[in-house]
Design an enzyme around this catalytic site. Structure first.
Site, PDB file in Angstrom:
ATOM      1  CG  ASP A 166      -2.199   0.855   0.914  1.00 36.64           C
ATOM      2  OD1 ASP A 166      -2.151   1.678  -0.032  1.00 36.64           O
ATOM      3  OD2 ASP A 166      -3.203   0.747   1.637  1.00 36.64           O
ATOM      4  CD1 TRP A 167       1.130   6.896   0.504  1.00 36.83           C
ATOM      5  CD2 TRP A 167       0.180   6.994  -1.525  1.00 36.83           C
ATOM      6  NE1 TRP A 167       1.368   8.134  -0.007  1.00 36.83           N
ATOM      7  CE2 TRP A 167       0.798   8.235  -1.245  1.00 36.83           C
ATOM      8  CE3 TRP A 167      -0.475   6.838  -2.736  1.00 36.83           C
ATOM      9  CZ2 TRP A 167       0.765   9.296  -2.147  1.00 36.83           C
ATOM     10  CZ3 TRP A 167      -0.516   7.898  -3.629  1.00 36.83           C
ATOM     11  CH2 TRP A 167       0.104   9.112  -3.333  1.00 36.83           C
TER      12      TRP A 167
END
Ligand code: BGC
Length: 680
Positions: free
Chosen positions: A264-265
């Site tokens: 994820d980010w």
């Protein structure tokens, strides 16, 4: 359709040893920097920046996301495939969550349709629109099971049930992957964030992980999902983005997943904040060796890992496996053959019609005393009140990609176009979360002049979704007071709710005669709501989550275990509260229709005695049936013996002989009951 053509070509390429050999020889020609470059994924601000273009030229970029429109994907792809040394095409990702431009109901709403075919159709349509804009990869479906309504991202998933969640996950993967790659996210356990607080830590036992949180991911993998995204949260101290048990043992070895995993980010860099890595190199090493192939936004793999690989602190074989997974995905998608991808023009009218149909199916009628609904077309005057009644932004929901307010039909517009013979009055009454009551008088006056008042209340679109947990689940601002003031006029009130969090609305549930939960329904919200309010469509949606009576009951979900002292009204020393009933206000699976003609049959099972205590009910099947007046029909829902399996004391799946209760009915709290026995 071009995408079908892609997948056909793809399977041919995969079946061909020549293609595999091509990738092997490509890998053999790559420098270490080029290999790690394939694992580097960066976000753009609509179009690639000059620095990102340079990375593409140097072979230090595997993909970009948030590059919007083919006019922006094409130039940077051209750099990758003509100017970089190895000419490897880029992936273009985007969060196409519930529509690209044509916005459909939020996933939670759509889950309430209990209609996986509908979910597949909307994912297919969203994929088509996104592909036409140069997108090759979506970060959806979000398949996190959520049992806590305080968590903002509950809006993005399919609710609390692993069976329903699994069907929806598989359907969406299939729909998207007719044109673009899907990503099942967030692997895993993100929805179990303690206290519903965004990004919070979790404690999940292996059994609960396997029985509750993992099944939708397994379903996505079985449906052929191309990628998974590792989650932000930790599980009992082990962050999901550095969790070899999850990503390697379970996902790759047990399930045989051969796609790729993206972080994820900045979740690779966040291993430092979690406290399991001292700095970027260690974080990168932990993530990559745990099985996270692509690094989203941390730039750690590409910047910090070359030195570690050269120092033999990460085996080259680990890097090569990750690179091959990414390259195979690009080949599977047809990017080597057609890096710009054949573009189709999505069918606009059909997509709008689909949006309206699915929006209708997603509406859950929670209450309808004295048959206030449906409204007659000849109702002389209707007052439409509330801050969401004419909102063109909020029905789009918290993550609406390229959805545009001008595409939205508001509730007021929908009612006006349905009730041509009716005088429709409108008053906003109040803002969504401000404190002014200055508009109340106008709203009350409108209600007094009307034979029915439709109040459209709820949350602003940004009050759910990522980074939008709430500790209070009532109506924000002064909306509850507005509701009470209008109800005090004596004019019958229909409460139409728009919200991403399940709301706790005890006063309304006790005093308002009709309540429709509509969540956020997308561009056709107003038409779909009016279709239901006027009876053009019979409401058929069901709650995909439990609605509690009070915050203190949370977590509250239907498939809990029994305890050694199950609730008894007359026995103090049983499992309950002094100040609130143990039951929810509205149970999972609940939803009314206007008639008894449309009925959805849900089938739940309870394993009475097992080596491990089993949930009081587990959904195992359902069917939507539409009957004409007077018609009856036998419904056949099959549950296989294997569907009765659970994880035994040794954490192996087992079906233990013994008696089971089976319940068939219109929600998780009702139904006819029978027993059957599994004999060895
Ligand atoms: C979210 C993901 C999303 C990613 C890329 C993150 O903040 O958690 O769900 O896919 O951003 O936009």
């Amino acid at each position: 359709m071009s995408l079908l053509r892609h997948s056909l070509v793809l399977s041919i390429l995969l079946a061909s040893p020549a293609a595999a050999q091509n990738l092997d020889s490509l890998l053999a020609r790559m420098t270490l920097e080029e290999k790690l470059g394939q694992l580097n994924l960066l976000s753009a601000g609509g179009r690639a920046s000059p620095a990102q273009m340079q990375l593409a030229r140097e072979g230090k970029l595997g993909g970009l996301f948030n590059v919007i429109g083919a006019e922006n994907t094409t130039p940077v792809q051209r750099i990758a495939v003509t100017e970089s040394r190895l000419k490897i095409p880029l992936l273009f990702g985007l969060d196409v969550i519930h529509g690209y431009r044509t916005i459909f109901p939020i996933p939670l709403a759509e889950a309430g349709s209990f209609d996986p075919d509908a979910a597949q159709a909307t994912a297919r349509a969203a994929g088509l629109e996104a592909a036409a804009a140069g997108i090759s990869w979506t970060y959806a479906p979000m398949v996190d099971i959520a049992r806590d309504p305080r968590w903002g991202r509950i809006a993005e998933g399919s609710g609390e049930d692993p069976y329903l969640g699994s069907l929806m996950a598989a359907a969406r993967v299939k729909g998207f992957q007719e044109t673009i790659f899907a990503t099942a996210k967030h692997f895993a356990g993100y929805g179990a964030a303690e206290a519903g607080r965004e990004y919070n830590t979790t404690e999940i036992t292996e059994r609960t992980m396997r029985e509750t949180y993992l099944p939708p991911f397994k379903a996505a993998v079985d449906a052929g999902v191309a990628s998974l995204m590792s989650a932000f949260n930790d599980i009992a101290g082990v962050p999901s983005s550095g969790n070899a048990w999850l990503t390697d043992t379970v996902l790759r070895r047990e399930w045989g997943f051969n796609g790729f995993v993206v972080s994820d980010w900045t979740s690779v860099a966040e291993l430092i904040q979690h406290g399991v890595a001292a700095g970027p190199s260690e974080a990168g090493r932990r993530a990559l060796t745990s099985g996270v192939d692509m690094d989203m936004q941390s730039s750690i793999y590409v910047d910090s890992l070359p030195a570690l690989v050269r120092a033999n602190r990460i085996p080259m074989a680990v890097v090569d496996s990750a690179v091959m997974r990414v390259l195979r995905a690009k080949m599977r998608l047809g990017l080597f053959r057609d890096p710009y991808r054949a573009r189709t023009t999505p069918p606009v009218a059909e997509t709008r019609a689909l949006a309206r149909r699915v929006a209708r199916e997603s509406i859950v009628l929670l209450k309808n005393d004295r048959n206030v609904l449906p409204l007659g077309r000849n109702t002389p005057t209707i007052a439409v009140i509330g801050p969401l009644a004419d909102s063109k932004v909020d029905p789009l929901g918290p993550w609406h990609t390229l959805g545009q307010p001008e595409d939205v039909v508001t509730v007021l517009q929908g009612i006006r176009s349905h009730a041509s013979a009716t005088h429709v009055l409108y008053a906003r009454g109040a803002g969504i979360d401000d404190s002014s009551t200055a508009g109340f008088a106008e709203a009350v006056a409108a209600a007094k002049r009307a034979s029915v008042a439709v109040l459209v209340l709820g949350e602003r679109e940004d009050m759910s979704g990522e980074a939008a947990s709430r500790s209070m689940l009532g109506l924000p601002g002064v909306q509850e007071q507005l509701l009470e003031a209008v109800a005090a006029t004596g004019t019958p009130v229909v409460l139409v709710l728009m919200n991403g969090h399940p709301l706790i609305l005890e006063w309304a549930a006790d005093h308002v005669p009709a309540i429709a939960e509509t969540w956020f329904l997308g561009v056709e919200a107003g038409n779909a709501i009016a279709d239901v309010l006027f009876g053009d469509a019979n409401p058929s949606g069901k709650l995909p989550v439990t609605i509690p009576r009070s915050l203190g009951q949370i977590p509250l979900y239907y498939n809990h275990r029994n305890t050694g002292r199950p609730f008894e009204a007359n026995n103090k020393f049983t499992s309950k509260y002094l100040d609130v009933p143990v039951t929810p206000r509205y149970p999972f699976g609940f939803g009314l229709s206007y008639t008894t003609f449309a009925y959805s049959v849900q089938l739940y099972v309870h394993d009475e005695v097992a080596s491990v205590a089993r949930p009081v009910r587990e959904l195992k099947g359902f069917q939507r049936v539409t009957l004409k007046s007077g018609e009856s029909r036998a419904v056949d829902i099959r549950v296989g013996v294997r569907d009765l399996a659970f994880y035994g004391l040794d954490m192996k799946r087992v079906v233990e002989p013994g008696t089971f209760r089976v319940y068939a009915g219109p929600s998780s709290a009702e139904g006819q009951e029978a027993r059957f026995e599994v004999i060895r």
